[in-house]
Design an enzyme around this catalytic site. Structure first.
Site, PDB file in Angstrom:
ATOM      1  CE1 TYR A  55      -3.044  -3.024   0.300  1.00 56.71           C
ATOM      2  CE2 TYR A  55      -3.273  -2.607   2.647  1.00 56.71           C
ATOM      3  CZ  TYR A  55      -3.581  -3.356   1.521  1.00 56.71           C
ATOM      4  OH  TYR A  55      -4.421  -4.432   1.634  1.00 56.71           O
ATOM      5  CG  HIS A 125      -0.954  -8.558  -0.316  1.00 55.73           C
ATOM      6  ND1 HIS A 125      -0.550  -7.248  -0.216  1.00 55.73           N
ATOM      7  CD2 HIS A 125      -2.271  -8.497  -0.598  1.00 55.73           C
ATOM      8  CE1 HIS A 125      -1.571  -6.437  -0.428  1.00 55.73           C
ATOM      9  NE2 HIS A 125      -2.627  -7.177  -0.668  1.00 55.73           N
ATOM     10  N   PRO A 205     -15.852  -4.549   2.265  1.00 53.48           N
ATOM     11  CG  PRO A 205     -16.032  -3.995   4.531  1.00 53.48           C
ATOM     12  CD  PRO A 205     -15.041  -4.056   3.398  1.00 53.48           C
TER      13      PRO A 205
END
Length: 332
Positions: A55, A125, A205
């Site tokens: 990230y 990952h 989500p």
């Protein structure tokens, strides 16, 4: 906040995905704004913070380390290796590399950026399909034995890969996209997690903002926003998906919550071994998300929302063909 378990840790029922503060959705917020979000989450009772070497090519871990390292005893820290930025002549590029030596280097780099001696939950990952998953997990197990990692997780893997990995070292968690509009985990991996005692950590989500009623015009997204490359957000599919929102918003109103809260509450009601990790750049949205832990949904409403939004009613795949080739998740 209510708690759930992940490996040996008791954590808040809703964690914080930190990616948005540095990566993927266009120009990230300022470091000062990122700090406000992280500290607000900590003060609100969030005890699971999720980041990764990838990230911002390390920027997100650096931010998390700078802001939260002084509060290290108050939360469970999750990060990921096996996919990171690598410097080439023409710039830094994302590379999936599951070789043991790469995983060891990723972990050492992450520990420095996070300003900690140990990562509580360290994920692979992406499974590098050129490397047996047993080899990658074996290297992660060595990190556990060395005291640099406390527990191991996997991201975007199938039930078969999870079982192979678990035979090498207990897997504490599997992290994969899961929401009303991405139901792939229901094929096999969600049940495999339950059988093996692994927690299922649901990223994206709220469907990358769609289930927040926040993405009405894809044309307004930043040129570097990853949603521009996702089939569900191309013009035709997005227009079709927008037609689902009025009915969905009506169900949220019936439940006495916001659309984002309905998406998160649905996940919390699905199974006790699921932990959603929404991400946000806004303290206001963070507060809204965390309140979903208190939303109660009856069986009838749960059934209706699942009929409205599912893999059959949503238009478009979740990933492009290239991105899909890099994951190991089951597909419908």
């Amino acid at each position: 906040m209510q708690e759930r378990t992940i490996g040996p840790f008791h954590v808040s029922a809703i964690g914080l995905g930190c990616m948005n503060l540095s990566h993927a959705y266009g120009t990230p917020p300022s470091a000062e704004q990122g700090e406000r979000v992280l500290l607000a989450a900590l003060d609100a009772g969030v005890t699971l913070f999720d980041t990764a070497a990838l990230y911002g090519f390390g920027a997100n871990e650096t931010l998390v380390g700078k802001v939260l390292s002084k509060h290290r005893s108050r939360f469970t820290l999750a990060s990921k290796g096996g996919m990171a930025g690598v410097q080439f002549e023409d710039g830094v590029k994302r590379v999936i590399d599951g070789r043991p030596e790469a995983i060891r280097k990723n972990c050492e780099d992450s520990l420095k950026r996070l300003q900690t001696d140990v990562i509580d939950l360290y994920y692979l990952h992406r499974w590098d399909k050129k490397v047996p998953i047993e080899d990658s997990v074996g290297a992660m197990a060595e990190l556990v034995r060395a005291g640099k990692v406390r527990s191991i997780g996997l991201s975007e893997v199938s039930a078969a890969a999870l079982r192979k990995a678990h035979a090498v070292h207990p897997i504490a968690a599997v992290q994969t996209e899961y929401s009303l509009w991405t139901r792939n985990p229901e094929i096999a991996v969600l049940e495999a997690c339950r059988e093996l005692g692994a927690t299922f950590v649901a990223f994206s989500p709220v469907a990358r903002g769609f289930l927040c009623d926040a993405v009405h015009d894809v044309g307004t997204l930043d040129a570097k926003d990853i949603r521009r490359s996702m089939p569900r957000f191309d013009a035709a599919n997005h227009a079709a998906n927008l037609r689902l929102l009025p009915g969905y918003k009506a169900l949220a109103a019936e439940a006495g919550c916001t659309p984002a809260q309905l998406a998160l509450a649905w996940l919390l009601h699905k199974a006790p071994h699921i932990i959603p990790i929404p991400g946000t750049t806004s303290v206001e949205h963070l507060t809204e998300d965390l309140a979903a832990a208190d939303v109660k949904l009856d069986a009838g409403l749960l059934a209706r929302v699942q009929v409205l939004i599912n893999q059959h009613t949503v238009a478009g795949n979740r990933y492009s063909a290239q991105s899909q080739s890099e994951v190991d998740t089951e597909t419908y």
